[in-house]
Structure formats: C-alpha cells, structure tokens
Design an enzyme around this catalytic site. Structure first.
Site, PDB file in Angstrom:
ATOM      1  N   SER A  96      61.551 -32.573  -3.075  1.00  0.00           N
ATOM      2  CA  SER A  96      61.309 -31.933  -1.774  1.00  0.00           C
ATOM      3  C   SER A  96      62.099 -30.628  -1.744  1.00  0.00           C
ATOM      4  O   SER A  96      63.324 -30.639  -1.649  1.00  0.00           O
ATOM      5  CB  SER A  96      61.751 -32.844  -0.625  1.00  0.00           C
ATOM      6  OG  SER A  96      60.959 -34.006  -0.590  1.00  0.00           O
ATOM      7  N   LYS A 171      55.437 -31.931   3.515  1.00  0.00           N
ATOM      8  CA  LYS A 171      56.632 -32.771   3.420  1.00  0.00           C
ATOM      9  C   LYS A 171      57.685 -32.324   4.430  1.00  0.00           C
ATOM     10  O   LYS A 171      58.368 -33.158   5.035  1.00  0.00           O
ATOM     11  CB  LYS A 171      57.214 -32.717   2.008  1.00  0.00           C
ATOM     12  CG  LYS A 171      58.503 -33.543   1.822  1.00  0.00           C
ATOM     13  CD  LYS A 171      58.293 -35.019   2.167  1.00  0.00           C
ATOM     14  CE  LYS A 171      59.580 -35.824   2.145  1.00  0.00           C
ATOM     15  NZ  LYS A 171      60.163 -35.978   0.800  1.00  0.00           N
ATOM     16  N   LYS A 239      69.355 -31.358   4.031  1.00  0.00           N
ATOM     17  CA  LYS A 239      68.718 -30.309   3.229  1.00  0.00           C
ATOM     18  C   LYS A 239      67.286 -30.073   3.685  1.00  0.00           C
ATOM     19  O   LYS A 239      66.838 -28.937   3.865  1.00  0.00           O
ATOM     20  CB  LYS A 239      68.777 -30.697   1.756  1.00  0.00           C
ATOM     21  CG  LYS A 239      68.091 -29.734   0.795  1.00  0.00           C
ATOM     22  CD  LYS A 239      66.674 -30.162   0.448  1.00  0.00           C
ATOM     23  CE  LYS A 239      66.650 -31.487  -0.291  1.00  0.00           C
ATOM     24  NZ  LYS A 239      65.276 -31.871  -0.704  1.00  0.00           N
TER      25      LYS A 239
END
EC number: 1.1.1.60
Length: 301
Positions: A96, A171, A239
């Site tokens: 990701s 995502k 993140k």
C-alpha cells in the site's frame, strides 16, 4: 506462468506466498530476515539469497513491503527487481503506497520490459491466511487477465479498477473507511460500557443491522478483550492515512472526518503504540473519556 517470486514475507506476504505454494505454483521468496524465508521453505516454497536470485526465473514477481520508499528500494537500482527480472515478467505490487509513486514506478517497470500492476490488498492477516483478500488492481486490463490465476490463489474479491495507480487510490479510500469505522466502533463500545450494557449482546444486535460491518465483526471482540496483538499495525495505518490525506489535498477534496481520525491514529503512534493492531485506537478513546482500561470501564458482562 508457474514461477512466482515474493519479495517481502511479513504478516501479509508470508501467508500469501504459502497459499501460492498450495495452489501449485513454484514460489521463491526473499526477505531481509532469514526466519521468514525458512518458514516459506518449510511450507514447500524455495528461499533466495537476494532479490536478484529470487526473480531471475520468475514469471510473476510480487512485492509486499511496508511503504513507498521500501517498494522503490526493492525494485529500482542495480540490485532491484527491474534490473534482474526477465523481459516480459509481470510485477504485482501488493504493498500500500502513494498513487503517484505507483504511477512513476509503473513507467520505470515498462521501460525495463516488466509489466506492472498495482494490487494492494484488504482483509488483514486472517484474510491473507485464508486466501480471501480483497484485491484492487490498477494497470493494463490484458496484464490483469494474464495473472488471474496468481491473484485468485491469494484473494477472493479481485477487481480491475483502472490504469496504473488506480489500485492504490482505491486502497487509500479503503483505509479511510476502515479507520473511520474503527474510531466509531471504539466510541460506541466506550459509550455502551459507560451505561453498563451487556456489550457482547449489544455488538451482536448491532452487527445484524445497518451498523454491521467487517470492522465490527473482526475488531469488536478485540476491543472488548483489550487484546491488540497486531493483525495490521497502527504504524502502517498511520502511513496509509498520510497517503489519503495528502492525495485528497492534491485533488482538492475535503475529508474532514478522515483528517480528524488521521490525527487520532497519529497520536497513538506518537505515544509509542504504533506496534498495536489498529483496533488499539480504542485505547485513545478510553483515555479521552477518562478511562484507564478494564478497571475504569463497566465490563462485568
């Protein structure tokens, strides 16, 4: 295509590689820590001594590493995937990362003769173990079709969502929704406990109505038990929230609730709780409510 290389054998990468072995692929894995390579070998895979060694005969290369710089680090440069993968190999990045990074690295891959797909996954560690991940894929439709058997070995809901970078964009949206759900579930449980409600019963009925969700199913009990062993670490979700807030800003899109939850997740990491499962956001909700855990909450259910 029978030879698959997996770079990154962590919480997600190792069970994905193991499921590929079970599906009949010849799987070669590489990881910075030898114990993960040994675990793959024990499961029937093969171990590599370097990225170059892992990818040299691979028809498909899967990368599953934590962040944008990590992906660039394993694919670029003289020791990276692009320098050593055979021409015409497919590269599936299941990490990701930032959509703009994904687009740039896809361009580099094509220049190296490698066919890129960004294919981040959702479903957590258990989804990886069970081979039922949701996979959102960006890239050329023909390349997506060509690696269908590989993706089907590790996932259940697999959708081509557009050109390179699109998988990472979807995502980011997924992580936005998940973080918001976790925060609201935590608030709901603290609220229920404050009134001495049977929280097990409450979550059962809530799960059967419009408030039901995968987050409630998978994270509710962890919150009730105050058990936050990582399936997906807060550090990684932090993140991801940085990715979505940055991307939203670049697109001129306002995500006020998402921005707030991003700050709360970041607060947990700054307090030293980044290694907890992201359901550990519950701890912050308790703290903000003046609770200190089980002793400070009505949990006699």
């Amino acid at each position: 295509m029978t030879n698959v290389a997996v770079i990154g054998l962590g919480i997600m990468g190792l069970p994905m590689a193991t499921n590929l072995v079970k599906a009949g692929f010849t799987v070669t894995g590489f990881n910075r820590s030898q114990d993960k390579i040994d675990a793959l070998v024990e499961a029937g895979g093969e171990g590599a001594t370097s990225i170059a060694d892992a990818v040299k005969d691979a028809d498909v290369v899967i990368t599953m590493v934590p962040d944008s710089p990590d992906v660039e680090g394993v694919v670029s440069g003289p020791d990276g995937v692009f320098a050593h993968a055979k021409s015409g190999a497919y590269w599936i990045d299941a990490s990701s990362i930032r959509p703009d990074f994904s687009v740039r690295l896809a361009k580099d891959a094509k220049e190296a003769g490698v066919k890129p797909l960004d294919a981040p996954v959702s479903g957590g560690e258990q989804g990886a173990i069970d081979g039922v991940l949701s996979i959102m894929v960006g890239g050329e439709a023909a390349d997506f079709d060509a690696v269908a058997d590989v993706l089907n070995a590790v996932g259940k809901t697999i959708v081509h969502v557009g050109p390179s970078g699109s998988g990472q964009t979807v995502k980011a949206a997924n992580q936005l929704i998940v973080a918001g759900n976790i925060e609201l579930l935590a608030e709901a449980i603290v609220f229920l406990e404050a009134y001495g409600v049977d929280t097990q019963a409450a979550l059962k009925v809530l799960g059967g109505g419009l408030a039901g969700s995968k987050v409630l199913e998978q994270k509710g009990q962890k919150m009730l038990d105050r058990s936050f062993e990582p399936g997906f670490r807060l550090q990684l979700h932090n993140k991801d929230m940085g990715i979505v807030t940055s991307a939203a800003r670049e697109a001129g899109v306002t995500i006020p609730l998402g921005a707030l939850v991003a700050q709360l997740v970041g607060s947990m990491v700054n307090q030293g709780d980044g290694g907890l499962d992201h359901s550990g956001l519950f701890k912050l909700v308790e703290q903000l409510s003046g609770k200190s855990g089980p002793a400070g909450s009505a949990t006699a259910n």
